[in-house]
Design an enzyme around this catalytic site. Sequence first.
Site, short mmCIF file in Angstrom:
data_model
loop_
_atom_site.label_atom_id
_atom_site.label_comp_id
_atom_site.label_asym_id
_atom_site.label_seq_id
_atom_site.Cartn_x
_atom_site.Cartn_y
_atom_site.Cartn_z
N ALA A 50 0.89 -1.19 0.06
CA ALA A 50 0.02 0.10 0.05
C ALA A 50 0.90 1.22 0.07
CB ALA A 50 -1.02 0.05 1.02
N ASP A 51 0.35 2.25 -0.74
CA ASP A 51 1.37 3.58 -0.60
C ASP A 51 0.44 4.45 0.49
OD1 ASP A 51 3.21 3.92 -3.12
OD2 ASP A 51 2.05 2.24 -3.20
#
Length: 365
Positions: free
Chosen positions: A248-249
């Site tokens: 995930a960013d």
Amino acid sequence: MSSLEAIRYARGNLELLDQLALPLETKYIDVRDCNACWRCIKDMNVRGAPAIAIAAALALAVELEAKRGTLTTCEAAEAFVRERFDHMYTSRPTAVNLGEAKNRIQALAKRLSESGDVSGMIEGVIEGCEAMHAEDVASCRAIGDKGAAALLRACGAKDGENIKVMTCCNTGSLATAGYGTALGVIRALWESGRLERAYCLETRPYNQGSRLTAYELVYEKIPGTLICDNMAAALMARGDVDAIVVGADRVAANGDFANKIGTYSLAVNAKHHGVPMFTAAPVTTLDPETATGADIHIEERPGEEVTHSLGKRVAAEGIDVWNPSFDVTPAALLTGVITEHGVIEKNASGLFPVADFVAQAKGGT
């Protein structure tokens, strides 16, 4: 065999593995200042939300070390730290880790500047940047261990039963300071003898899966199979995928999360086929200030990444291109959020209590 290193650092020196050259060539870029780091992040010589934050912090440390003799007041040093990190943040703003690193180091510089000791302030900021590097390695190890246990539980795997896990993009040693997040979970399963096979998606259009994740799996002799992005549903339909774990960013307060383009499609297919879907990321990637995924800024990349391959045009001249680097997966499609502090699961209301979890983690409870 030791893990690959995306980042090589010693006081005053920083080298970043040129991930654009992989898997055909392994070479490092000498980064002397923040401008060089900005270019490496923007051009994706270094990528992965944790890695770009660490690279930026260490680039600042290198430049501060070089400028010890020219920054003669705390005010000048603090202004320098603020300007340099503000500039690096513009390279890839979707990843929350880079903003978290910026805020952390700028706040540290401001606090240390109150001492009036410019030498001590600079040393303290450099040490703060270096601490982020060590912390990331430790957090990735914890994510791997906690994530491996979570996947086995979600699959209902019996003692001694191995599982088959799918992932996309690259979230391993090349995307972090070491070991990895989602790929760290796969690595932990392999090290504990509980992984049957890892499936990595090629991850068009930048091919981080085929260029980087496949490279890591082969390097560490983890059993892996590369598939095209559009083959994932067919593999699930065959019953060959027990669980999915991705990186995930940015994770919003409601559990929506931004990750590499194609993650949303993967999650929809996983839901249809009853395959548990996890995202794995350090607590620094959780952003309780962002209410939902609709509030996440999505970076768009040049069209040439789609129309060209290895420098050669493969699409018709004149065709329009839409090339978002990320998409947002709704929390409703997610089984859990794996962090170094534990796994966030849905509460009785069916929601992910991200803000409460972050508050507890940062409070040391």
